[in-house]
Design an enzyme around this catalytic site. Structure first.
Site, PDB file in Angstrom:
ATOM      1  N   HIS A 213       1.220  -0.972  -0.292  1.00 42.22           N
ATOM      2  CA  HIS A 213       0.155   0.110   0.088  1.00 42.22           C
ATOM      3  C   HIS A 213       0.998   1.380   0.145  1.00 42.22           C
ATOM      4  O   HIS A 213       0.894   2.535  -1.004  1.00 42.22           O
ATOM      5  CB  HIS A 213      -1.441  -0.098   1.281  1.00 42.22           C
ATOM      6  N   GLU A 214       1.281   1.359   0.857  1.00 42.61           N
ATOM      7  CA  GLU A 214       2.335   2.411   0.813  1.00 42.61           C
ATOM      8  C   GLU A 214       3.181   2.281   0.276  1.00 42.61           C
ATOM      9  O   GLU A 214       3.879   3.481  -1.079  1.00 42.61           O
ATOM     10  CB  GLU A 214       3.126   2.659   2.334  1.00 42.61           C
TER      11      GLU A 214
ATOM     12  N   HIS B  18       1.659   4.081  -2.970  1.00 41.66           N
ATOM     13  CA  HIS B  18       2.125   5.432  -3.128  1.00 41.66           C
ATOM     14  C   HIS B  18       2.768   6.066  -3.250  1.00 41.66           C
ATOM     15  O   HIS B  18       3.276   7.292  -3.875  1.00 41.66           O
ATOM     16  CB  HIS B  18       1.556   5.736  -1.093  1.00 41.66           C
TER      17      HIS B  18
END
Length: 266
Positions: free
Chosen positions: A58-59, A62
């Site tokens: 997820h990170e 980003h």
């Protein structure tokens, strides 16, 4: 593109992440084969490991999107190595989400990577950076539920099926919560570039408390019911029923004892 300015070492996968991935793979194998003497322990380690892997991805989504959008600082910060220890708030981003899974079986979103927004030009790029993380949870949920909506469950052991169902539940809750247009969450980050300067200035002071506000609302029975009805609807559309998620969470919380009904596949 500016990606050429980042060093190769800044993008090398961290041994920490590889270790987490190895634990997930081994315990997933133990869950599938029934090798573990206590299946609940194997399910616990498998789901926790897979959940941390999804948080890292997820990170990473980003950071990687930010890199291609102009923020070359993410490499030097270690965000491209998938190492959770490099995150800005490791406690909020890893420890707290895992504790919430253990206590309540809900996928808690957490802010981890600091993006230098001043390096990025274009509102669409800002929105895409914010959307990239929860879209990873959506993709993860699709992968976890694939055996269910593809009717490919023949030969899949019950414990492994329950573990996948519970992991899918976590991904769906994380995606829904992250996409809420609440300050401090990714959903607000998607729409923020399109808001007027005045509105953004008024909303900015509330950003640190957005997540707390959402979870306070989830304690309200009516709101909690609507939220989990939405989660159940999504999971049901993907072929996962209440029985699978119930048994998945029951196996995960092995210290409470596994209900006898979950020891026999329906």
């Amino acid at each position: 593109m500016t990606t050429a300015l980042s060093h190769h070492s800044d993008r090398r996968i961290s041994p920490v992440f590889l270790g987490i991935l190895a634990v997930t793979a081994v315990t997933g194998w133990a869950t599938w084969t029934g090798f573990a003497e206590q299946p609940g322990v194997a399910v616990f380690l498998f789901v926790t490991g897979a959940w941390i892997v999804s948080l890292c991805l997820h990170e990473y989504a980003h950071a990687r999107t930010a890199l291609h959008s102009g923020d070359i600082s993410v490499g030097a910060k270690g965000y491209l190595t998938l190492n959770p220890l490099k995150y800005t708030h490791a406690l909020l981003s890893i420890v707290l989400p895992v504790l919430f899974v253990i206590m309540g079986g809900i996928g808690l979103p957490g802010g981890a990577v600091f993006i230098e927004r001043g390096r990025i030009r274009g509102r669409w790029r800002h929105s895409l950076i914010s959307a990239a993380g929860p879209l990873t949870n959506v993709l993860f949920a699709v992968v976890c539920t694939a055996p269910f909506w593809l009717d490919a469950l023949d030969g899949v052991p019950a414990d492994f099926r329950f573990a996948l169902a519970f992991l899918a539940l976590l991904q769906v809750t994380a995606a829904i919560l992250n996409f809420l247009p609440v300050p401090g969450l990714d959903g607000y980050g998607v729409i923020e570039p399109w808001l007027s300067y005045g509105v953004k200035r008024q909303v900015e002071p509330f950003a640190p408390f957005g997540l707390l506000f959402v979870f306070a609302l989830l304690w309200v029975p009516a709101v909690n019911g609507v939220f989990f009805d939405a989660v159940d609807s999504v999971l049901g559309g993907l072929g996962i029923g209440d029985f699978e998620t119930y048994c998945g969470q029951a196996l995960y919380r092995f210290w409470q004892g596994t209900p006898e009904i979950c020891s026999v596949s329906p």
